[in-house]
Structures are given as structure tokens and as C-alpha cells.
Design a protein around this motif. Structure first.
Motif, PDB file in Angstrom:
ATOM      1  N   HIS B 351     -12.825 -14.374  44.394  1.00  0.00           N
ATOM      2  CA  HIS B 351     -12.131 -14.311  43.143  1.00  0.00           C
ATOM      3  C   HIS B 351     -11.385 -15.810  43.098  1.00  0.00           C
ATOM      4  CE1 HIS B 351     -13.235 -10.051  42.563  1.00  0.00           C
ATOM      5  NE2 HIS B 351     -12.710 -10.219  41.316  1.00  0.00           N
ATOM      6  N   VAL B 352     -12.109 -16.879  42.376  1.00  0.00           N
ATOM      7  CA  VAL B 352     -11.545 -18.207  42.727  1.00  0.00           C
ATOM      8  C   VAL B 352     -10.466 -18.544  41.744  1.00  0.00           C
ATOM      9  CG1 VAL B 352     -12.525 -20.559  42.568  1.00  0.00           C
ATOM     10  CG2 VAL B 352     -14.039 -18.789  43.130  1.00  0.00           C
ATOM     11  N   TYR B 353     -10.422 -17.953  40.458  1.00  0.00           N
ATOM     12  CA  TYR B 353      -9.416 -18.035  39.574  1.00  0.00           C
ATOM     13  C   TYR B 353      -9.466 -16.520  38.824  1.00  0.00           C
ATOM     14  CZ  TYR B 353      -7.839 -23.035  40.078  1.00  0.00           C
ATOM     15  OH  TYR B 353      -7.644 -24.169  40.659  1.00  0.00           O
ATOM     16  N   GLY B 354      -8.272 -16.372  38.325  1.00  0.00           N
ATOM     17  CA  GLY B 354      -8.026 -15.297  37.420  1.00  0.00           C
ATOM     18  C   GLY B 354      -7.048 -15.755  36.560  1.00  0.00           C
ATOM     19  N   SER B 355      -7.114 -15.204  35.079  1.00  0.00           N
ATOM     20  CA  SER B 355      -5.902 -15.350  34.199  1.00  0.00           C
ATOM     21  C   SER B 355      -6.250 -14.325  33.125  1.00  0.00           C
ATOM     22  CB  SER B 355      -6.359 -16.542  33.653  1.00  0.00           C
ATOM     23  OG  SER B 355      -5.084 -16.703  32.623  1.00  0.00           O
ATOM     24  N   GLU B 356      -5.084 -13.979  32.033  1.00  0.00           N
ATOM     25  CA  GLU B 356      -5.242 -12.878  31.093  1.00  0.00           C
ATOM     26  C   GLU B 356      -4.708 -13.478  30.087  1.00  0.00           C
ATOM     27  OE1 GLU B 356      -2.792  -9.383  31.702  1.00  0.00           O
ATOM     28  OE2 GLU B 356      -4.424  -8.173  30.630  1.00  0.00           O
ATOM     29  N   SER B 357      -5.303 -13.036  28.848  1.00  0.00           N
ATOM     30  CA  SER B 357      -4.637 -13.463  27.335  1.00  0.00           C
ATOM     31  C   SER B 357      -4.150 -12.056  26.895  1.00  0.00           C
ATOM     32  CB  SER B 357      -6.058 -13.514  26.408  1.00  0.00           C
ATOM     33  OG  SER B 357      -5.531 -13.634  25.034  1.00  0.00           O
ATOM     34  N   ASP B 358      -2.721 -12.154  27.179  1.00  0.00           N
ATOM     35  CA  ASP B 358      -2.090 -11.103  26.683  1.00  0.00           C
ATOM     36  C   ASP B 358      -0.770 -11.492  26.179  1.00  0.00           C
ATOM     37  OD1 ASP B 358      -0.773  -8.322  26.463  1.00  0.00           O
ATOM     38  OD2 ASP B 358      -0.240  -7.985  28.381  1.00  0.00           O
ATOM     39  N   GLY B 360      -0.457 -12.078  22.360  1.00  0.00           N
ATOM     40  CA  GLY B 360      -0.737 -12.114  20.947  1.00  0.00           C
ATOM     41  C   GLY B 360      -1.784 -13.051  20.712  1.00  0.00           C
ATOM     42  N   ALA B 361      -1.535 -13.657  19.272  1.00  0.00           N
ATOM     43  CA  ALA B 361      -2.400 -14.676  19.008  1.00  0.00           C
ATOM     44  C   ALA B 361      -1.861 -16.247  18.614  1.00  0.00           C
ATOM     45  CB  ALA B 361      -3.268 -14.291  17.592  1.00  0.00           C
ATOM     46  N   GLY B 362      -0.670 -16.177  19.128  1.00  0.00           N
ATOM     47  CA  GLY B 362       0.050 -17.497  19.083  1.00  0.00           C
ATOM     48  C   GLY B 362      -0.764 -18.623  19.630  1.00  0.00           C
ATOM     49  N   LYS B 363      -0.808 -19.679  19.052  1.00  0.00           N
ATOM     50  CA  LYS B 363      -1.611 -20.879  19.578  1.00  0.00           C
ATOM     51  C   LYS B 363      -1.283 -21.133  21.073  1.00  0.00           C
ATOM     52  CE  LYS B 363      -3.475 -23.044  15.403  1.00  0.00           C
ATOM     53  NZ  LYS B 363      -3.446 -23.705  14.224  1.00  0.00           N
ATOM     54  N   VAL B 364      -2.130 -21.574  21.724  1.00  0.00           N
ATOM     55  CA  VAL B 364      -1.863 -22.093  22.880  1.00  0.00           C
ATOM     56  C   VAL B 364      -1.093 -23.503  22.833  1.00  0.00           C
ATOM     57  CG1 VAL B 364      -3.021 -22.897  25.261  1.00  0.00           C
ATOM     58  CG2 VAL B 364      -3.931 -20.782  23.970  1.00  0.00           C
ATOM     59  N   TRP B 365      -0.228 -23.721  23.733  1.00  0.00           N
ATOM     60  CA  TRP B 365       0.457 -25.243  23.680  1.00  0.00           C
ATOM     61  C   TRP B 365       0.186 -25.859  25.004  1.00  0.00           C
ATOM     62  CZ3 TRP B 365       5.184 -25.837  26.036  1.00  0.00           C
ATOM     63  CH2 TRP B 365       5.703 -24.768  26.733  1.00  0.00           C
ATOM     64  N   ARG B 366       0.048 -24.992  25.955  1.00  0.00           N
ATOM     65  CA  ARG B 366       0.149 -25.627  27.389  1.00  0.00           C
ATOM     66  C   ARG B 366      -0.813 -25.031  28.283  1.00  0.00           C
ATOM     67  NH1 ARG B 366       5.735 -25.769  30.750  1.00  0.00           N
ATOM     68  NH2 ARG B 366       4.762 -24.275  31.940  1.00  0.00           N
ATOM     69  N   PHE B 367      -1.551 -25.732  29.283  1.00  0.00           N
ATOM     70  CA  PHE B 367      -2.552 -25.403  30.042  1.00  0.00           C
ATOM     71  C   PHE B 367      -1.865 -25.745  31.544  1.00  0.00           C
ATOM     72  CE2 PHE B 367      -6.396 -26.424  32.874  1.00  0.00           C
ATOM     73  CZ  PHE B 367      -6.683 -25.357  33.104  1.00  0.00           C
ATOM     74  N   ASP B 368      -1.627 -24.506  32.282  1.00  0.00           N
ATOM     75  CA  ASP B 368      -1.048 -24.708  33.628  1.00  0.00           C
ATOM     76  C   ASP B 368      -2.150 -24.312  34.791  1.00  0.00           C
ATOM     77  OD1 ASP B 368       1.347 -24.973  32.431  1.00  0.00           O
ATOM     78  OD2 ASP B 368       2.222 -23.036  32.730  1.00  0.00           O
ATOM     79  N   ILE B 369      -2.145 -25.200  35.722  1.00  0.00           N
ATOM     80  CA  ILE B 369      -3.381 -25.050  36.858  1.00  0.00           C
ATOM     81  C   ILE B 369      -2.736 -26.065  37.851  1.00  0.00           C
ATOM     82  CG2 ILE B 369      -5.075 -26.760  35.885  1.00  0.00           C
ATOM     83  CD1 ILE B 369      -7.150 -24.560  36.985  1.00  0.00           C
ATOM     84  N   GLU B 370      -2.755 -25.581  38.921  1.00  0.00           N
ATOM     85  CA  GLU B 370      -2.181 -26.192  40.056  1.00  0.00           C
ATOM     86  C   GLU B 370      -2.884 -27.541  40.396  1.00  0.00           C
ATOM     87  OE1 GLU B 370      -0.817 -24.098  43.393  1.00  0.00           O
ATOM     88  OE2 GLU B 370       0.299 -25.625  44.037  1.00  0.00           O
ATOM     89  N   ASP B 371      -4.332 -27.243  40.532  1.00  0.00           N
ATOM     90  CA  ASP B 371      -5.192 -28.165  41.085  1.00  0.00           C
ATOM     91  C   ASP B 371      -5.238 -29.451  40.237  1.00  0.00           C
ATOM     92  OD1 ASP B 371      -7.707 -29.618  41.435  1.00  0.00           O
ATOM     93  OD2 ASP B 371      -8.139 -27.960  42.955  1.00  0.00           O
ATOM     94  N   GLY B 408      -3.563 -13.428  46.594  1.00  0.00           N
ATOM     95  CA  GLY B 408      -4.193 -14.802  46.894  1.00  0.00           C
ATOM     96  C   GLY B 408      -4.797 -15.488  45.978  1.00  0.00           C
ATOM     97  N   VAL B 409      -5.297 -14.774  44.963  1.00  0.00           N
ATOM     98  CA  VAL B 409      -6.217 -15.389  44.081  1.00  0.00           C
ATOM     99  C   VAL B 409      -5.435 -16.484  43.287  1.00  0.00           C
ATOM    100  CG1 VAL B 409      -7.619 -14.878  41.856  1.00  0.00           C
ATOM    101  CG2 VAL B 409      -7.468 -13.010  43.747  1.00  0.00           C
ATOM    102  N   ASN B 410      -6.232 -17.497  42.955  1.00  0.00           N
ATOM    103  CA  ASN B 410      -5.642 -18.628  42.150  1.00  0.00           C
ATOM    104  C   ASN B 410      -5.380 -18.244  40.740  1.00  0.00           C
ATOM    105  OD1 ASN B 410      -5.364 -20.507  44.354  1.00  0.00           O
ATOM    106  ND2 ASN B 410      -7.553 -20.982  44.074  1.00  0.00           N
ATOM    107  N   VAL B 411      -4.337 -18.657  39.988  1.00  0.00           N
ATOM    108  CA  VAL B 411      -4.278 -18.270  38.753  1.00  0.00           C
ATOM    109  C   VAL B 411      -4.071 -19.577  38.009  1.00  0.00           C
ATOM    110  CG1 VAL B 411      -3.204 -16.000  39.319  1.00  0.00           C
ATOM    111  CG2 VAL B 411      -1.767 -18.182  38.551  1.00  0.00           C
ATOM    112  N   PHE B 412      -4.462 -19.441  36.581  1.00  0.00           N
ATOM    113  CA  PHE B 412      -4.289 -20.397  35.530  1.00  0.00           C
ATOM    114  C   PHE B 412      -3.569 -19.928  34.252  1.00  0.00           C
ATOM    115  CE2 PHE B 412      -8.649 -19.169  34.161  1.00  0.00           C
ATOM    116  CZ  PHE B 412      -8.616 -19.064  32.921  1.00  0.00           C
ATOM    117  N   ARG B 413      -2.990 -20.672  33.647  1.00  0.00           N
ATOM    118  CA  ARG B 413      -2.443 -20.139  32.179  1.00  0.00           C
ATOM    119  C   ARG B 413      -2.698 -20.986  31.027  1.00  0.00           C
ATOM    120  NH1 ARG B 413       1.685 -16.216  32.223  1.00  0.00           N
ATOM    121  NH2 ARG B 413       1.569 -15.052  30.405  1.00  0.00           N
TER     122      ARG B 413
END
Lengths: 457, 457
Positions: B351-358, B360-371, B408-413
Motif C-alpha cells: 500500500h504505497v499511499y492512502g487517503s480518505e475523503s471525509d 464534506g464537500a467544502g473545497k480543497v484548499w491545500r494538498f499535503d504530501i511529504e515527498d 507505515g502506509v504513506n498518507v496524503f491529504r
């Protein structure tokens, strides 16, 4: 605010005699002394600097909460109001008993049955019938009351009728006025056409999940009648659009006692010169059972009591008497107002003007009065509050003033901005936090000015 | 969104290995071909021009409505989701069973007793105990959970504890995160200190009269635990300020079954080159029972399914597999997510990356990823959506991703604006009309871009 009749009443011929009370040309002879105008200005400024109305609304909605006429809470409300007025500097405070049928809700549940099973948020309408446990019926939908009216019996017999007519948001409450017939007549039509129940889209403007109560027609053996919250009405429309029959289960338990009792609570500042002449200001003490009755009509109670107290505190009594009536049962059909008129039949001729505050705490934006001389006297003192003069005679003095208007009492109106009033009115969401403290102050100022000047003319 | 843990988790050491997946300098060797970027741009534009996510949220919230895991409605939700995904162009769709204790509410009533008698609006918290009929107790008030924690047993024994800690409105949900311990620990402390029940101020931000549910701690023989709506919490504070003891009656009926069952519903687009490598996107299918689960988490289901469908429609398969997991029971304690990790223990390394949408429907304003290399590749495609790059590693990938992150799975947001999310979340007011269709589209675009690019790196 009156649930059974809304804002839709029109002026009646009995109201067109108010200009008779203006005996002379205002340009030639001022209606009141300059000192009276000066005091009115002072009252206005005192009102704007006082949070007395807020204190009153807070007390009533906190210590009593919901106070449907005829309930124990309403008994407490009457006791509270009497004590409040006893300490308000009035010349006289008294109670007048009223009676009415007492309708109460005990349980109200609705659910979609079958493939799309889910609960629905409803509230029973005042004078609705009960169901014998849960009843189940197929939903037949109409877009408007008029469409339901035209429908043949065969379409609705043994069905649950659902009318989805929407209420428009308006400043003056006409959107609500247009919807009241749906709430009132829906149950009449349902019974006539053999439907087993009627559901209406709430006649409020809130898109939050609150169902909007209020009285429906009082019938012998009424059908169960309830309102769906606006989100639930939309949900039911989407379910119906899926194409298969939608069956709803309804479980409503209410009771109707032959006689409930309450009181109109009345306070008076006796006039110094013409004490028999009465300028009447009203609000209603009762509320629906769902919220705490903050905007309907805690606000009106706070506004009128605070305004009357300010006048009562003045050293010099007004020329005519000011009578404050907290009507005992407005919500279930103007019972207090009708019995007030009956009890004072012989004095109606001495009721010079009447008006009620029953539209929340939205700011007053217009003053309606037919008599031009009075308008010309009062408007300069009201104008700094952002209030304009109405160009037509008032069509109503407020719900509880209708019975007075009907017997010929002149009415005036301090028209409030009710743009958000029907977001809260008659729902569980009618709570203290929905009252605008600044709006309250402006209302108190306007009422103090108008009552003081009318009582001194 | 996860009720038991909020947004308050911090990054753990197991998450700081994601930069290992970026083998080379992005300036020297592009991570993906230009054609891949071109397709990502195309996906973004297709998403912005489609109302597919709305259709999905509408279907789920209308045809199923509330869908607490383990209920009949949840069985229908699983069937619906399976059928939806079966028609979504995926390579594989399957169910994985999960089990958990099933808690359900049946009745919840509260009232002030005595001089200020009135009903209060409450909702039981998940895993609350029942009362044996109505219990009555004097209310003891604390301003914060910390104050309750410090209180000696003698102050609260045999009393009903009321904690009035307010939840701050924030864009990122930290206000809610700060309040979750109140909901979660309130019942633990109440039991330890011998209180007969605990009432908390709803940990939502709505001033409408909705009480906010969510899980409290799961205890043996739990005390009754419920939330008051914010207007009711304010009302109770005003009543307490009057100075005399306030007695509240509580009548809560709930049930707890030893085993409830549901499923994680999973769909996969198999990777063309490294099919064993998985980029996981999630949302949760279950909802609380009060609303129709539109923002929590109908929105997430709509966003992730619509985004995955768009990718599945592309002629060219991604390099790695994209796995969409609709988790089966998030609300009552991440049961679906934990059992997913258990069931796929041996594949976690893939499982290289995992993330969830939870959220609501408010607009995305930031993308977080370590790499940094990945961020530099993805950001130019996201930026036109009004999304900025996070400057810190993501602290969370979403509630259901926590168990994956822990192993240990990497996450993004994709961080959404949640300023109004807690006005509706976990209340009866979480209905379809609270979902912003434009926000949904922007979310789908962001998810499609990120999933597509991560699966092709």
C-alpha cells in the motif's frame, strides 16, 4: 404571530373612519404641545439605550420556555407576566379569564416504508387528529393546495395526501400569508375527499430540518395532519420521482380537551384627562410548544412591556389611557383577542387605536396609520429610527387586533422586517439566540414614541 | 468524519519514510511522461464539467438515507454501493465482511423539572447506556472537561454532570478536534466519579436546535451520556444562573448487540505494470442515524467514486493499482478500517499511499504530501483548482486511514475548507441540501488528478 390567518387580511370598511379623530388642520393648530414631542424624543433615546426588552424576553423564554395556552407552563407564564407588570409602574394590572379547546401533541412520528425505508421529520398541526397507532398509506402528491382542491376523490381516497407548496421569503410576511391556507385548509380537503391523512411542506422558509407547526382547521373527527420539514419534503419529492409507489407510516398522538383556561394579562396607565379613551398595545403571552417562543412572541412581550414601562415612568401622565394587553391564546385561533372584545363590548367605542407587536425583533421600517394629521405629527420623531411613512392605510394591526378592527377600532402598524422570521417561527428553533437585541431596542423606541404621542393627542 | 478521534492526531514516526519512494531528482528525470500529465489535466477538466458526484450523493442519501452500520438500511447501502461500483468500469469489485458491536438509539428525552419545567433537546451519544425509565438528578456544571476531571467525587456523585465546553469554528476542524475528548471521555469520568449521567454541550458549531451525536467511550455498564443542542446548553446555563438547584429528568433507551455485521465495499483498477502496488482512496459508507449522512460521508462517497470512475474510463491503465475502499463502519470507531488492515496485513507493504475523503464537500484548499518530488509533479495540475501546497508533512490521511498509517502506509491529504462542516455533521440537519455541488466537482477534480498521478509514478 397568528398562525391561522397570516398577514393576508385586507382592510375592511369598518376601518376607514380614523380620519374623524383629527379635528383640525395640523398646520394651523399643533396636535400636541412641543413638550410632548420633546418627551417622545426622550423616550426614544431612553429606549435605544436600554436592554430592558431583552431582559424580559430572556426571563420569559428561560424561566417558562414553551407556554401553550392551557398548559401548566402557561399558568406559570401568566403568573410571571402579572408579577412583571405589577412592578412596572402601571396604574392598574389585572387578569381576565379566557376559555378555549386545549389541543396538545404527545407523539409524532413518520417513516417511509419499503425499499427506501427511513424516518421523516414531521410535526403535527394544531387541531390535527391522532392515528390509531401507526397508519400506513400510499402517498399522493400535489404541487399546490389548488391542485389538491381540484383533484377527484378517487385519486386520494384512503391515501396520504402530500402537498409540496413552497413558502416564499418576503420582508413583509406575504409569502407566509399565501401559504397559511395550505396549512389551514389541507385537513378540510383531506377529510372531504376521504384521505387518511395529510402532510404538507412546512410553511416556513428554513432549510434546516425543522418542521413548522401552527393551527389547521378545527374539525369534528379531524384527519391526522402534519408538516414535513423542508429537507424532508424535498426528500419525499425525490423518492416519489423514483417512480414506484411510496408508502408512509404515520404515528400521531394528540389530545383535545373541551376546555382549556388561561388569562389575558392587562396593565394600564390611566389617562389624566380622558381616562376612558384607550390606546391599546398588544402582544401575546402564549407560544407554540416546540420552541421557547422567543421571536413568537417573546419579542413582542419584551417590546411592548418595555415601551409601556418607559411611559409609565414619566412624571406627567398621558391625556388618554394606554392599555397593554398580553393576549392569552393567540396561536390556536385568537381566543384571547376575541374574548377581550366580548368582555369589553361596550367600551369598544372608547378604544381609539389598537396595534400588536407580533413579528419578532426585526427592525421597524414603516409606520402605517390612516390619519394624515397624526402621521405628520409622529413621523418626525420616528424617522431617525430609519422608519418611513406608509402611503396606504394599514391593512392590519396585527393578529390579535383583528377582532378589534372588525368592530371598528382604528389600527396602526409598526411594520417590521420579517425576512428571516419564518426561518424560526413555529419551530423548535424559535429560541432566545434568534432574537436580535438591537432590533428589540429599535422596536421599543418606535412603540414608546407612537403610544406616547397617540395617547396625548 | 471519524467521531472518536477528530482531527487531532499527530504525525507518527512510521510516517516519515515517504521520501524514500522518490528515487531521483525530479529536475533531472521527470517522474511521469508528459502524456500522463496531459491526461491528469484532462481528468481535472472532465471532473469540473460533471455532476456525477452529486448524482451519487443524491442516490445514496435519498434511496438509503441514514445507514448506521449493522442496520437493515446499511445492508441496503452495501447492496447499492456494490451495484454502483459493478457499473463503474472497475477491474474488480468485492465485499469484505466486518463485525462490531451494534449500538442503536430508541428513545431520548430530557426535561427540566420543577419551577422552570420545560423540555430540552438532546441526543444520546454512541455507546451511551440506557436509563431505567426516567431518572432525575440535580445538575452539576463544569465549564470544561479539564474542570470536570479535577472535580472531587463528592461534587458529582449521584448527580447529572453537565459540561458546557464550546467548540470553535475553524477551517481545518481543529476546533472539533479539541472538543472530541469531551465527548469521548465525559462518560468515562462520569462513571469513575459516580455521576448518574453526563450531558455535554454539543461539540458542533450550529446555533440551530440540533444536538450532535458521535461515539463516546465504550464501557461496561456505561452511564447515560447525551449531548444538548447549543441553544439548550445556553438555556441550561441561564437556568443554573438563577441560583436554585436545577433538576433534570433523562429518559434514554438504547441497545447494544454483541455483534453487528457489515462490509467494506472495494473496487479496483488494476495497475498495468505494478498491479501489486496499491494507491488507496477511501470514504465511508456508514453514517450516523440522525441525518441522511449527506456531508458525512455521502459527499466522500460521491467524490471518490466519481474520481475513480473517471480514471477507470481512461483507455490506458495506470502503472499501479488504484483501490477504492468504502469503509463499512467508521462512525462507531473505525471498525471497517481496522479490519481492512487486519485482512490485508501481508499486503500493507504494497500500500504505497492512502487517503480518505471525509470532510464534506467544502473545497480543497491545500494538498499535503511529504515527498517533495511528488509534490512538485502534482502541484502544477492542482494549482488551477485554487489549491496550495502544504509545507509540512500531512498529519493525517483521514479517519479511516489511521490504522493504515499506524502500520507505515504513506498518507496524503486533500485538505478541505470545513468552516461550516460542524454546523451539520452528526446532526439531523446533515441532509442533501447542505452539500455544495460546486465544491463536490472541485473535490472530484483534485482526487482524480492526485490518484492518477500517484498511480503512474
Amino acid at each position: 404571530m397568528d398562525s391561522s390567518s397570516g398577514n393576508s387580511s385586507n382592510s375592511s370598511p369598518s376601518n376607514s373612519n380614523s380620519s374623524n379623530s383629527s379635528p383640525s388642520n395640523p398646520a394651523a393648530t399643533p396636535l400636541v404641545d412641543a413638550a410632548i414631542i420633546e418627551t417622545a424624543v426622550l423616550l426614544r433615546e431612553q429606549a435605544l439605550n436600554s436592554n430592558r426588552a431583552w431582559q424580559i424576553v430572556e426571563q420569559l423564554t428561560t424561566q417558562i420556555g414553551p407556554r401553550l395556552a392551557g398548559t401548566q407552563a402557561n399558568v406559570r407564564a401568566v403568573r410571571w407576566a402579572k408579577s412583571l407588570l405589577d412592578n412596572g409602574g402601571f396604574d392598574r394590572v389585572w387578569l381576565e379569564p379566557i376559555v378555549f379547546p386545549l389541543w396538545q401533541r404527545h407523539r409524532e412520528k413518520a417513516r417511509v416504508i419499503g425499499d427506501y425505508a427511513q424516518p421523516l421529520t414531521i410535526t403535527a398541526l394544531g387541531y390535527s387528529g391522532s392515528t390509531p397507532g401507526e397508519i400506513q398509506g400510499q402517498v399522493v402528491h400535489f404541487e399546490t393546495l389548488a391542485a389538491f382542491e381540484k383533484a377527484p376523490k378517487e385519486r386520494v381516497i384512503n391515501k396520504i395526501v402530500f402537498v409540496n407548496q413552497a413558502t416564499a421569503r418576503t420582508k413583509d410576511g406575504t409569502g407566509y400569508g399565501n401559504s397559511v391556507p395550505l396549512r389551514y385548509q389541507g385537513s378540510v380537503l383531506a377529510k372531504e375527499k376521504g384521505a387518511i391523512a395529510v402532510l404538507i411542506r412546512s410553511i416556513g422558509t428554513s432549510h434546516h430540518r425543522f418542521a413548522h407547526t401552527g393551527a389547521t382547521a378545527r374539525l369534528d373527527s379531524p384527519v391526522p395532519a402534519a408538516a414535513l420539514s423542508v429537507p424532508d419534503a424535498d426528500q419525499l419529492m425525490r423518492l416519489l420521482a423514483l417512480g414506484s409507489p411510496i408508502v408512509v407510516g404515520l404515528d400521531i398522538s394528540v389530545s383535545l380537551h373541551q376546555q382549556g383556561q388561561s388569562h389575558n394579562v392587562i396593565a394600564q396607565i390611566d389617562g389624566a384627562i380622558e381616562p376612558e379613551k384607550i390606546i391599546l398595545m398588544g402582544a401575546h403571552l402564549d407560544s407554540w410548544d416546540l420552541g421557547t417562543g422567543a421571536i413568537d412572541d417573546g419579542a413582542g412581550v419584551g417590546i411592548t412591556v418595555a415601551a409601556a414601562e418607559l411611559i409609565a415612568l414619566q412624571a406627567k401622565k398621558p391625556k388618554r389611557s394606554i392599555r397593554l394587553v398580553l393576549f392569552g391564546n393567540e396561536e390556536a385561533g385568537l381566543w384571547g383577542a376575541k374574548q377581550y372584545v366580548d368582555a369589553h363590548k361596550d367600551q369598544m367605542i372608547n378604544h381609539v387605536y389598537g396595534s400588536e407587536s407580533d413579528f419578532g425583533a426585526g427592525k421597524v421600517w414603516r409606520f402605517d396609520i390612516e390619519d394624515l394629521a397624526l402621521r405628520n405629527m409622529i413621523m418626525p420623531v420616528l424617522a431617525p429610527l430609519g422608519i418611513e411613512a406608509g402611503l396606504e392605510p394599514p391593512t392590519s394591526g396585527g393578529p390579535d387586533i383583528k377582532p378589534l378592527k372588525k368592530v371598528g377600532v382604528n389600527v396602526f402598524r409598526l411594520k417590521q422586517d420579517g425576512s428571516d422570521y419564518f426561518d424560526f417561527h413555529h419551530t423548535a428553533d424559535d429560541t432566545l439566540d434568534k432574537v436580535d437585541p438591537e432590533g428589540l431596542k429599535q422596536n421599543v423606541a418606535a412603540w414608546a414614541v407612537v403610544m406616547y404621542l397617540l395617547s396625548n393627542q
